[in-house]
Design a protein around this motif. Structure first.
Motif, PDB file in Angstrom:
ATOM      1  N   LEU A 178      23.454 -26.082  15.398  1.00  0.00           N
ATOM      2  CA  LEU A 178      23.746 -25.376  16.139  1.00  0.00           C
ATOM      3  C   LEU A 178      23.314 -23.928  15.400  1.00  0.00           C
ATOM      4  O   LEU A 178      21.958 -22.835  16.348  1.00  0.00           O
ATOM      5  CB  LEU A 178      24.720 -24.981  16.978  1.00  0.00           C
ATOM      6  CG  LEU A 178      24.781 -26.578  17.924  1.00  0.00           C
ATOM      7  CD1 LEU A 178      25.968 -26.173  18.619  1.00  0.00           C
ATOM      8  CD2 LEU A 178      23.442 -26.361  19.287  1.00  0.00           C
ATOM      9  N   HIS A 179      24.107 -23.155  14.367  1.00  0.00           N
ATOM     10  CA  HIS A 179      23.780 -21.546  13.851  1.00  0.00           C
ATOM     11  C   HIS A 179      22.438 -21.929  13.971  1.00  0.00           C
ATOM     12  O   HIS A 179      21.888 -21.163  13.974  1.00  0.00           O
ATOM     13  CB  HIS A 179      24.377 -21.595  12.704  1.00  0.00           C
ATOM     14  CG  HIS A 179      25.933 -21.280  13.196  1.00  0.00           C
ATOM     15  ND1 HIS A 179      26.278 -20.392  14.297  1.00  0.00           N
ATOM     16  CD2 HIS A 179      27.170 -21.471  12.988  1.00  0.00           C
ATOM     17  CE1 HIS A 179      27.675 -19.682  14.810  1.00  0.00           C
ATOM     18  NE2 HIS A 179      28.475 -20.716  13.558  1.00  0.00           N
ATOM     19  N   MET A 209      19.670 -21.993  16.105  1.00  0.00           N
ATOM     20  CA  MET A 209      19.711 -20.499  16.843  1.00  0.00           C
ATOM     21  C   MET A 209      18.918 -19.742  15.805  1.00  0.00           C
ATOM     22  O   MET A 209      17.978 -18.623  17.057  1.00  0.00           O
ATOM     23  CB  MET A 209      20.916 -20.349  17.322  1.00  0.00           C
ATOM     24  CG  MET A 209      22.054 -20.303  18.461  1.00  0.00           C
ATOM     25  SD  MET A 209      23.210 -19.936  18.731  1.00  0.00           S
ATOM     26  CE  MET A 209      24.676 -20.721  17.484  1.00  0.00           C
ATOM     27  N   ASN A 210      19.473 -19.421  14.840  1.00  0.00           N
ATOM     28  CA  ASN A 210      19.554 -18.403  13.900  1.00  0.00           C
ATOM     29  C   ASN A 210      17.570 -18.827  13.827  1.00  0.00           C
ATOM     30  O   ASN A 210      16.089 -17.498  13.727  1.00  0.00           O
ATOM     31  CB  ASN A 210      19.636 -19.081  12.575  1.00  0.00           C
ATOM     32  CG  ASN A 210      20.628 -18.349  12.133  1.00  0.00           C
ATOM     33  OD1 ASN A 210      21.237 -17.975  13.004  1.00  0.00           O
ATOM     34  ND2 ASN A 210      21.336 -18.961  11.396  1.00  0.00           N
ATOM     35  N   VAL A 252      14.677 -20.288  15.800  1.00  0.00           N
ATOM     36  CA  VAL A 252      14.229 -19.516  17.357  1.00  0.00           C
ATOM     37  C   VAL A 252      14.466 -18.307  17.529  1.00  0.00           C
ATOM     38  O   VAL A 252      13.423 -18.018  17.878  1.00  0.00           O
ATOM     39  CB  VAL A 252      15.099 -20.992  18.396  1.00  0.00           C
ATOM     40  CG1 VAL A 252      14.714 -20.352  19.588  1.00  0.00           C
ATOM     41  CG2 VAL A 252      15.340 -22.467  18.154  1.00  0.00           C
ATOM     42  N   GLY A 253      15.560 -17.677  16.672  1.00  0.00           N
ATOM     43  CA  GLY A 253      16.172 -16.358  17.232  1.00  0.00           C
ATOM     44  C   GLY A 253      14.925 -15.900  16.315  1.00  0.00           C
ATOM     45  O   GLY A 253      14.406 -14.629  17.139  1.00  0.00           O
ATOM     46  N   LEU A 254      14.549 -16.329  14.791  1.00  0.00           N
ATOM     47  CA  LEU A 254      14.043 -15.343  14.300  1.00  0.00           C
ATOM     48  C   LEU A 254      12.297 -15.025  15.208  1.00  0.00           C
ATOM     49  O   LEU A 254      11.407 -14.946  14.805  1.00  0.00           O
ATOM     50  CB  LEU A 254      13.912 -15.785  12.663  1.00  0.00           C
ATOM     51  CG  LEU A 254      14.708 -15.892  11.170  1.00  0.00           C
ATOM     52  CD1 LEU A 254      15.419 -16.639  10.567  1.00  0.00           C
ATOM     53  CD2 LEU A 254      15.464 -14.278  11.772  1.00  0.00           C
ATOM     54  N   VAL A 312      11.536 -16.590  18.275  1.00  0.00           N
ATOM     55  CA  VAL A 312      11.396 -15.874  19.310  1.00  0.00           C
ATOM     56  C   VAL A 312      11.680 -14.262  20.708  1.00  0.00           C
ATOM     57  O   VAL A 312      10.918 -14.044  21.070  1.00  0.00           O
ATOM     58  CB  VAL A 312      12.152 -17.007  20.659  1.00  0.00           C
ATOM     59  CG1 VAL A 312      12.206 -16.317  22.145  1.00  0.00           C
ATOM     60  CG2 VAL A 312      11.631 -18.055  20.873  1.00  0.00           C
ATOM     61  N   PHE A 313      12.641 -13.775  19.422  1.00  0.00           N
ATOM     62  CA  PHE A 313      13.759 -12.876  19.625  1.00  0.00           C
ATOM     63  C   PHE A 313      12.039 -11.560  19.442  1.00  0.00           C
ATOM     64  O   PHE A 313      12.785 -10.446  20.390  1.00  0.00           O
ATOM     65  CB  PHE A 313      14.333 -11.922  17.951  1.00  0.00           C
ATOM     66  CG  PHE A 313      15.103 -10.994  18.682  1.00  0.00           C
ATOM     67  CD1 PHE A 313      15.779 -10.722  20.124  1.00  0.00           C
ATOM     68  CD2 PHE A 313      15.132  -9.883  18.045  1.00  0.00           C
ATOM     69  CE1 PHE A 313      16.678  -9.555  20.448  1.00  0.00           C
ATOM     70  CE2 PHE A 313      15.435  -8.575  18.898  1.00  0.00           C
ATOM     71  CZ  PHE A 313      16.570  -8.778  19.581  1.00  0.00           C
ATOM     72  N   TRP A 368      12.151 -17.238   4.414  1.00  0.00           N
ATOM     73  CA  TRP A 368      14.108 -16.515   5.060  1.00  0.00           C
ATOM     74  C   TRP A 368      14.645 -17.940   5.002  1.00  0.00           C
ATOM     75  O   TRP A 368      16.033 -17.530   5.375  1.00  0.00           O
ATOM     76  CB  TRP A 368      13.471 -15.313   6.162  1.00  0.00           C
ATOM     77  CG  TRP A 368      13.100 -14.408   6.003  1.00  0.00           C
ATOM     78  CD1 TRP A 368      13.468 -13.654   4.619  1.00  0.00           C
ATOM     79  CD2 TRP A 368      12.384 -13.555   7.378  1.00  0.00           C
ATOM     80  NE1 TRP A 368      11.621 -12.124   4.657  1.00  0.00           N
ATOM     81  CE2 TRP A 368      11.720 -12.197   6.532  1.00  0.00           C
ATOM     82  CE3 TRP A 368      11.831 -13.860   8.180  1.00  0.00           C
ATOM     83  CZ2 TRP A 368      11.030 -11.497   6.729  1.00  0.00           C
ATOM     84  CZ3 TRP A 368      11.099 -13.223   8.669  1.00  0.00           C
ATOM     85  CH2 TRP A 368      10.689 -11.659   7.778  1.00  0.00           C
ATOM     86  N   MET A 405      18.528 -18.360   3.513  1.00  0.00           N
ATOM     87  CA  MET A 405      20.000 -18.276   4.378  1.00  0.00           C
ATOM     88  C   MET A 405      20.939 -19.443   4.397  1.00  0.00           C
ATOM     89  O   MET A 405      21.552 -19.832   4.167  1.00  0.00           O
ATOM     90  CB  MET A 405      18.924 -18.365   5.770  1.00  0.00           C
ATOM     91  CG  MET A 405      19.266 -17.071   6.259  1.00  0.00           C
ATOM     92  SD  MET A 405      18.121 -16.816   8.083  1.00  0.00           S
ATOM     93  CE  MET A 405      19.923 -17.100   8.899  1.00  0.00           C
ATOM     94  N   LEU A 423      19.372 -11.951  15.246  1.00  0.00           N
ATOM     95  CA  LEU A 423      20.779 -13.419  14.790  1.00  0.00           C
ATOM     96  C   LEU A 423      21.159 -12.991  15.621  1.00  0.00           C
ATOM     97  O   LEU A 423      22.569 -13.223  16.039  1.00  0.00           O
ATOM     98  CB  LEU A 423      20.798 -12.835  13.167  1.00  0.00           C
ATOM     99  CG  LEU A 423      19.960 -13.470  12.383  1.00  0.00           C
ATOM    100  CD1 LEU A 423      19.969 -12.984  10.927  1.00  0.00           C
ATOM    101  CD2 LEU A 423      19.526 -14.715  12.248  1.00  0.00           C
ATOM    102  N   PHE A 453      20.408 -12.852  19.974  1.00  0.00           N
ATOM    103  CA  PHE A 453      19.826 -14.021  20.988  1.00  0.00           C
ATOM    104  C   PHE A 453      20.382 -14.722  21.213  1.00  0.00           C
ATOM    105  O   PHE A 453      20.296 -15.607  21.862  1.00  0.00           O
ATOM    106  CB  PHE A 453      18.806 -14.109  19.304  1.00  0.00           C
ATOM    107  CG  PHE A 453      17.725 -15.418  20.067  1.00  0.00           C
ATOM    108  CD1 PHE A 453      16.520 -15.677  20.756  1.00  0.00           C
ATOM    109  CD2 PHE A 453      18.111 -16.645  19.704  1.00  0.00           C
ATOM    110  CE1 PHE A 453      16.145 -16.344  21.441  1.00  0.00           C
ATOM    111  CE2 PHE A 453      17.416 -17.591  20.178  1.00  0.00           C
ATOM    112  CZ  PHE A 453      16.225 -17.294  20.999  1.00  0.00           C
ATOM    113  N   ARG A 487      29.980 -16.298  13.621  1.00  0.00           N
ATOM    114  CA  ARG A 487      28.654 -14.993  13.078  1.00  0.00           C
ATOM    115  C   ARG A 487      29.194 -13.752  12.378  1.00  0.00           C
ATOM    116  O   ARG A 487      28.421 -13.556  12.189  1.00  0.00           O
ATOM    117  CB  ARG A 487      27.471 -15.389  14.681  1.00  0.00           C
ATOM    118  CG  ARG A 487      26.855 -16.450  14.964  1.00  0.00           C
ATOM    119  CD  ARG A 487      25.757 -16.279  15.639  1.00  0.00           C
ATOM    120  NE  ARG A 487      24.928 -15.942  15.446  1.00  0.00           N
ATOM    121  CZ  ARG A 487      23.891 -16.560  14.927  1.00  0.00           C
ATOM    122  NH1 ARG A 487      23.872 -18.384  14.947  1.00  0.00           N
ATOM    123  NH2 ARG A 487      22.986 -16.403  15.023  1.00  0.00           N
TER     124      ARG A 487
END
Lengths: 206, 206
Positions: free
Chosen positions: A155-156, A159-160, A162-164, A166-167, A200, A204, B164, B167, B193
């Motif tokens: 999940l992390h 999130m990371n 998709v966040g990178l 979409v954000f 990236w 990570m 990070l 989001f 996080r």
DNA sequence: AATATTTTTAATCGTTTGATTAATTTTTTA
DNA sequence: TAAAAAATTAATCAAACGATTAAAAATATT
């Protein structure tokens, strides 16, 4: 029999749906007026209700199509049995950025509208299986078991990732305002991310 | 002279503003009714206009306060001359997550409302200087010159860092729906996080 | 070509919504 | 304590909005 002007995208019904898409995506449900949509479609207001019964029914239709498009397009990439985990990361990032480039209002639209009635809207599109039964997730798990990537929560990771992607689109108005970036400069920045995000993300994970 | 019930948070004006904050943050401007706000505040509808003239004026007030709070709170952290770059990263992540924990609707609220009239709302709060003239940015530049971190664009770095952090809150309804996470499980994930984001960010920079 | 069906339009209805008004109550001032 | 000012309320207004209706136009059927 179908006449020429009554087919595909040129039909009145499709014209209204396309207009509704545009207006809803840009303003959200509450701020969109049925009169705006009618005007955008170049049709009489009554036709909207003639074809779609109500503003809300039209909205649900648009939302389902939007979600299907948005999550369906990734489904192909992350369930491709021919590509490796790393290849999927690259294709996912580039593919999603291209998709959002074409329809930059979608991310914020989905996020803000789903907040109101999440389960009611999301149950109509099965996103859960798309993500959690994907080849992509299996490959993630395998890579972890083989020690190729660190032990970590999927999940992390999602999130990371998709966040990178979409954000920046969600924060675009803010970013442009505080950075003074032009539209073109912003686009170039995003374009760079197609290649940078996979780098990236891999950094990570290890 | 001030009477007891007419001071600070208990005054009618503050009650209305607090209610407006809650309603606007949750539903956004367009979906918020002045009657909702009045009810939330436990006051007569006319009082809203008596104190704030109009729905829009009240909204602008709430928006300014929200932006000030949201960007002011980081300002302290990223301009502290006593802490190192790495310490700032840790404090920024933890501090921001705590802030959003207390007011989880704010990120999506800001992003969706600013989209409508970005410059008009943002010019009232000087975010630009907060970020671009910060000690944090100077330390970022220094670290790059000294070869402690890779050569990279500060904007990418900030997008990644803030993304990070923020989001998961923006995507929360979606994430909960597709993952089946409970509220508590979600909170635990976010709590993790605080420590993970600094690690990830450092891994990305090197 | 005549009739039936579908599509489109103008006009309008009923409700919601932001805002105002005039009267009442409470508080402050003198 | 009386007058003035400020705060609060109920009632209402006008505009906006989603939706409907009845008539007209266009298309399809026979």
């Amino acid at each position: 029999m179908d006449s020429f002007k009554n087919t595909a995208d040129s039909s009145t019904e499709e014209k209204i749906k396309a207009a509704a898409r545009t207006v809803f995506h840009k303003k959200g449900f509450a701020a969109s007026r049925t009169r705006d949509i009618a005007e955008e479609a170049g049709i009489n207001l009554a036709l909207l209700n003639y074809y779609f019964r109500s503003k809300e029914k039209l909205f649900v239709l648009v939302m389902i199509e939007t979600l299907t498009e948005f999550f369906g397009s990734v489904s192909v990439i992350i369930n491709n049995p021919e590509t490796t985990f790393e290849e999927k990361i690259e294709q996912f990032a580039a593919g999603y950025i291209d998709l959002i480039f074409r329809e930059p209002d979608i991310p914020l639209f989905i996020m803000s509208e789903i907040r109101n009635n999440p389960e009611q809207l999301l149950q109509k599109v099965d996103i859960r299986n798309t993500v959690f039964n994907s080849v992509f997730m299996q490959q993630f798990t395998e890579a972890m078991q083989q020690g190729k990537i660190k032990d970590q929560n999927f999940l992390h990771f999602m999130m990371n990732f998709v966040g990178l992607i979409v954000f920046p689109f969600i924060g675009k108005p803010l970013l442009k305002a505080i950075s003074g970036l032009t539209e073109e400069q912003f686009n170039m920045l995003i374009e760079e991310r197609k290649k940078l995000i996979p780098v990236w993300i891999k950094a990570m994970m290890n």
